[in-house]
Structure formats: C-alpha cells, structure tokens
Design a protein around this motif. Structure first.
Motif, short mmCIF file in Angstrom:
data_model
loop_
_atom_site.label_atom_id
_atom_site.label_comp_id
_atom_site.label_asym_id
_atom_site.label_seq_id
_atom_site.Cartn_x
_atom_site.Cartn_y
_atom_site.Cartn_z
N TRP A 1 0.92 -1.15 0.06
CA TRP A 1 -0.02 0.09 -0.03
C TRP A 1 0.74 1.23 0.05
O TRP A 1 1.73 1.35 0.94
N ILE A 2 0.67 2.13 -0.96
CA ILE A 2 1.68 3.12 -1.13
C ILE A 2 0.83 4.05 -1.67
O ILE A 2 -0.04 4.35 -2.41
N ASN A 3 0.89 5.42 -0.84
CA ASN A 3 0.28 6.63 -0.98
C ASN A 3 1.34 7.95 -1.07
O ASN A 3 2.11 7.87 -0.16
N GLY A 4 1.13 8.74 -2.01
CA GLY A 4 2.08 9.79 -2.01
C GLY A 4 3.61 9.54 -2.37
O GLY A 4 4.28 10.53 -1.61
N LEU A 5 3.97 8.83 -3.08
CA LEU A 5 5.30 8.69 -3.42
C LEU A 5 6.01 9.19 -4.63
O LEU A 5 5.16 9.33 -5.70
N GLN A 6 6.77 9.89 -4.46
CA GLN A 6 7.52 10.61 -5.59
C GLN A 6 8.81 9.93 -5.88
O GLN A 6 9.62 9.74 -5.00
N LEU A 7 8.89 9.18 -7.14
CA LEU A 7 10.06 8.44 -7.66
C LEU A 7 10.68 9.38 -8.66
O LEU A 7 10.08 9.39 -9.66
N ILE A 8 12.09 9.62 -8.54
CA ILE A 8 12.81 10.29 -9.47
C ILE A 8 13.93 9.58 -9.95
O ILE A 8 15.02 9.19 -8.90
#
Length: 193
Positions: A57-64
């Motif tokens: 469960w992943i919420n509000g993840l930013q991957l760059i």
C-alpha cells in the motif's frame, strides 16, 4: 526505437498517479494486490527498473530516476504512508526489502545531486551510493536517508533522523542527527498492542 514497459499484477491498482518515461528500455513493474495512490513516477534515461512487490500500500510516493542503469526495488508487504521521495541516479540502487513501513515526509537519496571537486586533483570526490533497507524496517516521519545508508533487519529509524552510513546492529533503534543506535534488542509490530 523506444521500448518501455509498464506491468501491473492481478488486483493491483494505480490511482490518481502519473508514470512518465523519457528514454528507452525502462521497466515499471507492480506485483499482485498492490495499491499505488497519489504518486508521481518519473524515469529519465535508459535501462532503468522499478520493481514493486505484492500486497503493498503506497500513497504519495515520488520516484525520480535519472541517467542509466538505476534500480529501485520495493519488496512485498510494503506500506508507504505519504509524501515520500526517492531519488536514484547514475547507476545506483535503492532496495527496500519486504515488510518495511515508511511513515510520511521521508527523503531517500543515492546522490548529493551536484559534484564536489577536489581543487588539487580536479577530480570529483562525491559519487553515488546505494541505499538499502533490510526486512521489516520502520522509518519514522521526516527521516532523511542519504547515499550509502543501510538499515539492518527489524530496526526502527526514529522521527527526524538523518542517516548517512551503514548500520550493522539488527533490531535496533536509530535516532538523531547524525543517526546513532540508541537501543538494541527490540522488535516492532504494526498493530498497537
């Protein structure tokens, strides 16, 4: 020819999120029964991989991801609660093993983002390094995990901690700036007892 691949497993859901590819032969793969909400994934370069396991469960993840040959692996049973940024560049890796729980406002970086040059030799002295969270690690709110950080199995990283190195005592509490082991022989459970 550009070939990028997006794979989503059974009963997985990617909702109110963006996934952007800028390059070729990149892979974004999500396992079964994983929810990704309100997230922004940006992959620039070639031969990069993002692999997210099952039952997460992943919420509000930013991957760059920038440059080539980077890998981010997020294992099975991961919980990421919000506003977490993972920045991975120049052939580095982030590995978050199974059963980890990340609170909110967390920053994970494999890079300093800019070059530091030795004035005498003229050579760069700050290179990218991997970040590893071993199984069942709990990362508190507002934690910063910088390049070269490795957190051992069963450990807790306390709120506001800044980590910059490899820790080697499993089932410990790491806290402070810089992060230090402040307690050993602990275990944690997600439910309140």
């Amino acid at each position: 020819m550009t070939k990028n691949c997006l794979k989503s497993g059974k009963l997985s859901e990617i909702y109110a999120s963006t996934i952007t590819f800028n390059g070729r032969n990149n892979v974004f793969s999500v396992g079964d029964n994983t929810r990704i909400h309100n997230s922004d994934i940006s992959i620039s370069g070639n031969q990069n991989k993002v692999i997210i396991g099952n039952d997460g469960w992943i919420n509000g993840l930013q991957l760059i991801i920038e440059d080539d040959n980077n890998t981010i692996v997020i294992g099975d049973g991961i919980f990421i609660f919000g506003n977490t940024r993972i920045y991975c560049v120049q052939g580095s890796n982030v590995n978050i093993e199974e059963g980890c729980m990340l609170s909110d406002q967390i920053e994970i970086r494999t890079t300093d983002n800019h070059s530091i040059i030795d004035k005498i030799s003229g050579k760069r002295i700050n290179f990218e390094e991997d970040v590893i969270l071993h199984k069942h690690v709990w990362v508190g709110t507002h934690v910063i995990l910088l390049k070269g950080t490795e957190i051992p199995e069963g450990s807790i990283v306390g709120a506001g901690t800044i980590c910059t190195k490899k820790y080697d005592i499993a089932n410990s509490v790491i806290a402070g700036n810089p992060g230090k082991v402040i307690r050993e022989n602990i275990e944690w459970k997600m439910p309140r007892i």
